[in-house]
Scaffold this motif. Structure first.
Motif, PDB file in Angstrom:
ATOM      1  N   PHE A  25      12.731  -0.439  80.732  1.00 36.06           N
ATOM      2  CA  PHE A  25      13.107  -1.428  79.943  1.00 36.06           C
ATOM      3  C   PHE A  25      13.999  -1.733  80.150  1.00 36.06           C
ATOM      4  O   PHE A  25      14.252  -1.147  78.413  1.00 36.06           O
ATOM      5  N   THR A  26      15.474  -2.564  80.704  1.00 38.99           N
ATOM      6  CA  THR A  26      16.520  -2.648  80.078  1.00 38.99           C
ATOM      7  C   THR A  26      17.062  -2.704  78.890  1.00 38.99           C
ATOM      8  O   THR A  26      18.180  -1.859  78.799  1.00 38.99           O
ATOM      9  N   GLU A  27      16.029  -3.690  78.360  1.00 35.31           N
ATOM     10  CA  GLU A  27      16.456  -3.837  76.771  1.00 35.31           C
ATOM     11  C   GLU A  27      16.635  -3.287  75.949  1.00 35.31           C
ATOM     12  O   GLU A  27      17.205  -2.925  74.856  1.00 35.31           O
ATOM     13  N   THR A  28      15.465  -2.728  75.849  1.00 37.72           N
ATOM     14  CA  THR A  28      14.941  -1.552  75.114  1.00 37.72           C
ATOM     15  C   THR A  28      15.263  -0.476  74.962  1.00 37.72           C
ATOM     16  O   THR A  28      14.703   0.634  75.114  1.00 37.72           O
ATOM     17  N   GLU A  29      15.337   0.389  76.685  1.00 33.92           N
ATOM     18  CA  GLU A  29      15.880   1.459  77.358  1.00 33.92           C
ATOM     19  C   GLU A  29      13.996   2.098  77.305  1.00 33.92           C
ATOM     20  O   GLU A  29      13.636   3.536  76.483  1.00 33.92           O
ATOM     21  N   THR A  30      12.717   1.597  76.696  1.00 32.90           N
ATOM     22  CA  THR A  30      11.780   1.784  76.349  1.00 32.90           C
ATOM     23  C   THR A  30      10.733   2.698  78.087  1.00 32.90           C
ATOM     24  O   THR A  30      10.954   2.118  79.435  1.00 32.90           O
ATOM     25  N   PRO A  31      10.205   3.724  77.913  1.00 31.57           N
ATOM     26  CA  PRO A  31      10.015   4.141  79.069  1.00 31.57           C
ATOM     27  C   PRO A  31       9.119   3.671  79.840  1.00 31.57           C
ATOM     28  O   PRO A  31       7.888   3.500  79.002  1.00 31.57           O
ATOM     29  N   LEU A  32       9.604   3.727  81.130  1.00 29.93           N
ATOM     30  CA  LEU A  32       7.714   3.057  82.014  1.00 29.93           C
ATOM     31  C   LEU A  32       7.200   4.143  82.656  1.00 29.93           C
ATOM     32  O   LEU A  32       5.897   4.102  82.639  1.00 29.93           O
ATOM     33  N   PHE A  33       8.025   5.217  83.060  1.00 24.87           N
ATOM     34  CA  PHE A  33       7.770   6.531  84.117  1.00 24.87           C
ATOM     35  C   PHE A  33       8.228   7.461  84.153  1.00 24.87           C
ATOM     36  O   PHE A  33       9.941   7.157  84.115  1.00 24.87           O
ATOM     37  N   ALA A  34       8.206   8.629  84.575  1.00 21.35           N
ATOM     38  CA  ALA A  34       8.920   9.652  84.515  1.00 21.35           C
ATOM     39  C   ALA A  34       8.331  10.260  85.636  1.00 21.35           C
ATOM     40  O   ALA A  34       6.976  10.966  85.095  1.00 21.35           O
ATOM     41  N   ARG A  35       9.539  11.140  86.611  1.00 24.91           N
ATOM     42  CA  ARG A  35       8.573  12.431  87.776  1.00 24.91           C
ATOM     43  C   ARG A  35       9.447  13.094  87.358  1.00 24.91           C
ATOM     44  O   ARG A  35      10.457  13.101  87.379  1.00 24.91           O
ATOM     45  N   GLY A  36       8.942  14.760  88.233  1.00 26.62           N
ATOM     46  CA  GLY A  36      10.331  15.411  88.411  1.00 26.62           C
ATOM     47  C   GLY A  36       9.754  16.637  87.173  1.00 26.62           C
ATOM     48  O   GLY A  36       9.173  16.601  86.121  1.00 26.62           O
ATOM     49  N   PRO A  37      10.434  17.742  87.098  1.00 24.33           N
ATOM     50  CA  PRO A  37      11.719  18.212  87.867  1.00 24.33           C
ATOM     51  C   PRO A  37      10.528  18.604  89.595  1.00 24.33           C
ATOM     52  O   PRO A  37       9.705  18.924  89.947  1.00 24.33           O
ATOM     53  N   TYR A  38      11.576  18.760  90.082  1.00 25.44           N
ATOM     54  CA  TYR A  38      11.012  18.611  91.970  1.00 25.44           C
ATOM     55  C   TYR A  38      12.479  19.800  92.443  1.00 25.44           C
ATOM     56  O   TYR A  38      13.491  18.929  92.155  1.00 25.44           O
ATOM     57  N   ASP A  39      11.937  20.708  93.345  1.00 23.47           N
ATOM     58  CA  ASP A  39      12.701  21.348  93.912  1.00 23.47           C
ATOM     59  C   ASP A  39      13.504  20.384  95.338  1.00 23.47           C
ATOM     60  O   ASP A  39      12.503  20.128  96.032  1.00 23.47           O
ATOM     61  N   MET A  40      14.455  20.762  95.778  1.00 26.44           N
ATOM     62  CA  MET A  40      15.363  20.308  97.040  1.00 26.44           C
ATOM     63  C   MET A  40      15.320  18.968  96.961  1.00 26.44           C
ATOM     64  O   MET A  40      14.495  18.482  98.021  1.00 26.44           O
ATOM     65  N   GLY A  41      16.073  18.624  96.082  1.00 25.52           N
ATOM     66  CA  GLY A  41      15.837  16.645  96.238  1.00 25.52           C
ATOM     67  C   GLY A  41      17.294  16.351  96.748  1.00 25.52           C
ATOM     68  O   GLY A  41      18.435  16.843  95.921  1.00 25.52           O
ATOM     69  N   THR A  42      17.339  15.449  96.396  1.00 31.32           N
ATOM     70  CA  THR A  42      18.438  14.175  96.200  1.00 31.32           C
ATOM     71  C   THR A  42      18.116  13.180  95.702  1.00 31.32           C
ATOM     72  O   THR A  42      17.313  12.749  95.011  1.00 31.32           O
ATOM     73  N   VAL A  43      19.756  12.227  94.868  1.00 30.65           N
ATOM     74  CA  VAL A  43      19.371  11.003  93.598  1.00 30.65           C
ATOM     75  C   VAL A  43      18.721   9.972  94.815  1.00 30.65           C
ATOM     76  O   VAL A  43      18.613   9.549  94.743  1.00 30.65           O
ATOM     77  N   ASN A  44      19.291  10.222  95.958  1.00 23.95           N
ATOM     78  CA  ASN A  44      19.253   8.827  96.731  1.00 23.95           C
ATOM     79  C   ASN A  44      17.715   8.883  96.976  1.00 23.95           C
ATOM     80  O   ASN A  44      16.907   7.463  97.141  1.00 23.95           O
ATOM     81  N   ILE A  45      16.743   9.956  97.164  1.00 23.51           N
ATOM     82  CA  ILE A  45      15.391   9.789  97.227  1.00 23.51           C
ATOM     83  C   ILE A  45      14.764   9.902  95.718  1.00 23.51           C
ATOM     84  O   ILE A  45      14.120   8.829  95.894  1.00 23.51           O
ATOM     85  N   GLY A  46      14.971  10.169  94.376  1.00 24.25           N
ATOM     86  CA  GLY A  46      14.635   9.945  93.774  1.00 24.25           C
ATOM     87  C   GLY A  46      14.903   8.359  93.192  1.00 24.25           C
ATOM     88  O   GLY A  46      14.178   7.571  92.867  1.00 24.25           O
ATOM     89  N   GLU A  47      16.125   8.074  93.455  1.00 21.33           N
ATOM     90  CA  GLU A  47      16.588   6.181  92.719  1.00 21.33           C
ATOM     91  C   GLU A  47      15.181   5.263  94.525  1.00 21.33           C
ATOM     92  O   GLU A  47      15.074   4.560  93.467  1.00 21.33           O
ATOM     93  N   PHE A  48      15.347   5.844  95.564  1.00 18.90           N
ATOM     94  CA  PHE A  48      14.410   5.049  96.067  1.00 18.90           C
ATOM     95  C   PHE A  48      13.052   5.301  95.400  1.00 18.90           C
ATOM     96  O   PHE A  48      11.974   4.227  95.399  1.00 18.90           O
ATOM     97  N   LEU A  49      12.180   6.088  95.398  1.00 23.46           N
ATOM     98  CA  LEU A  49      11.584   6.373  94.915  1.00 23.46           C
ATOM     99  C   LEU A  49      10.569   6.605  93.087  1.00 23.46           C
ATOM    100  O   LEU A  49       9.840   5.378  92.642  1.00 23.46           O
ATOM    101  N   ALA A  50      11.737   5.560  92.538  1.00 27.67           N
ATOM    102  CA  ALA A  50      11.630   5.033  91.460  1.00 27.67           C
ATOM    103  C   ALA A  50      11.434   3.732  91.848  1.00 27.67           C
ATOM    104  O   ALA A  50      10.893   3.156  90.945  1.00 27.67           O
ATOM    105  N   LEU A  51      12.136   3.214  92.329  1.00 27.34           N
ATOM    106  CA  LEU A  51      12.152   1.360  93.203  1.00 27.34           C
ATOM    107  C   LEU A  51      10.866   1.504  93.460  1.00 27.34           C
ATOM    108  O   LEU A  51      10.456   0.447  92.991  1.00 27.34           O
ATOM    109  N   VAL A  52      10.212   1.730  94.418  1.00 29.16           N
ATOM    110  CA  VAL A  52       9.004   1.873  94.991  1.00 29.16           C
ATOM    111  C   VAL A  52       8.042   1.956  93.444  1.00 29.16           C
ATOM    112  O   VAL A  52       7.029   0.790  93.319  1.00 29.16           O
ATOM    113  N   LEU A  53       8.045   3.185  92.258  1.00 30.43           N
ATOM    114  CA  LEU A  53       7.184   3.090  91.104  1.00 30.43           C
ATOM    115  C   LEU A  53       7.172   1.266  90.432  1.00 30.43           C
ATOM    116  O   LEU A  53       6.466   0.967  89.732  1.00 30.43           O
ATOM    117  N   ALA A  54       8.314   1.466  90.124  1.00 27.43           N
ATOM    118  CA  ALA A  54       8.368  -0.285  90.294  1.00 27.43           C
ATOM    119  C   ALA A  54       8.264  -1.189  90.561  1.00 27.43           C
ATOM    120  O   ALA A  54       7.795  -2.088  89.623  1.00 27.43           O
TER     121      ALA A  54
END
Length: 210
Positions: free
Chosen positions: A101-130
């Motif tokens: 959550f932006t204002e408080t930085e309260t964690p909403l979800f966290a995933r990983g670590p995963y082998d052989m990924g990229t930042v854009n893939i992580g950002e995409f998956l995080a967006l869909v989870l959100a």
């Protein structure tokens, strides 16, 4: 075989307890919840000690989150929102991603670590989870990401990655397939916005490992 992340040393100039820390977890404890926290990673202990002793030069390149409530610019982020980010040790490399959550930085979800990924893939998956979280809980919060590529993939409901699919990252590719299917099967009006790092500092979900 996974590439082992290089050892780093973390200098905290402004945090709960300033000092030099040898792991990101220890550093994170000192800067989480501290608006305007100042910290930076170094590859050797000598560099970290010099930077800690001479902060005025080293701090110019330090990563940190600004006090969003104190911003005076008319162009401010929406604090009632969700922020996502990804961290990858290598390209490709060991991938993690999360949402807060932006204002408080309260964690909403966290995933990983995963082998052989990229930042854009992580950002995409995080967006869909959100997006799925907002839909499930009927929230009208906008979602911030600092990856224009990931934002464009979500809007097109299609990932365009050059990453090779291997047994090491099979789990990630299954997640990508499921995320794209979710986007095609669900409607949503949640705004997805670009985080303006140059104005607002690091996104609140940032891992601080740069």
């Amino acid at each position: 075989m996974s590439t082992k992340p290089k050892k780093k040393y973390y200098v905290v100039w402004r945090g709960h307890q300033p000092g030099i820390y040898e792991t990101w977890d220890d550093c994170k404890k000192q800067v989480t919840g501290v608006m305007g926290a100042q910290y930076k990673s170094f590859t050797t202990m000598d560099e970290a000690r010099q930077a800690y002793a001479n902060p005025y030069e080293a701090i110019k390149g330090a990563k940190g989150k600004k006090d969003l409530n104190a911003l005076t610019s008319d162009d401010k982020p929406i604090l009632q929102s969700i922020s996502v980010d990804a961290a990858c040790a290598g390209n490709p490399g060991i991938l993690e991603f999360r949402g807060v959550f932006t204002e408080t930085e309260t964690p909403l979800f966290a995933r990983g670590p995963y082998d052989m990924g990229t930042v854009n893939i992580g950002e995409f998956l995080a967006l869909v989870l959100a997006l799925a979280y907002c839909k499930k809980h009927k929230l009208k919060y906008p979602i911030y990401s600092d990856s224009l590529t990931a934002i464009s993939w979500v809007r097109r409901k299609q990932v365009n990655t050059k990453l090779e699919r291997t047994p090491k990252n099979e789990q990630l590719f299954v997640m990508l397939q499921n995320a794209q299917a979710w986007l095609r099967q669900n409607s949503f009006e949640t705004p997805i916005l670009k985080w303006k790092t140059e104005l607002w500092g690091e996104i609140p979900a940032d891992y601080g490992r740069k």
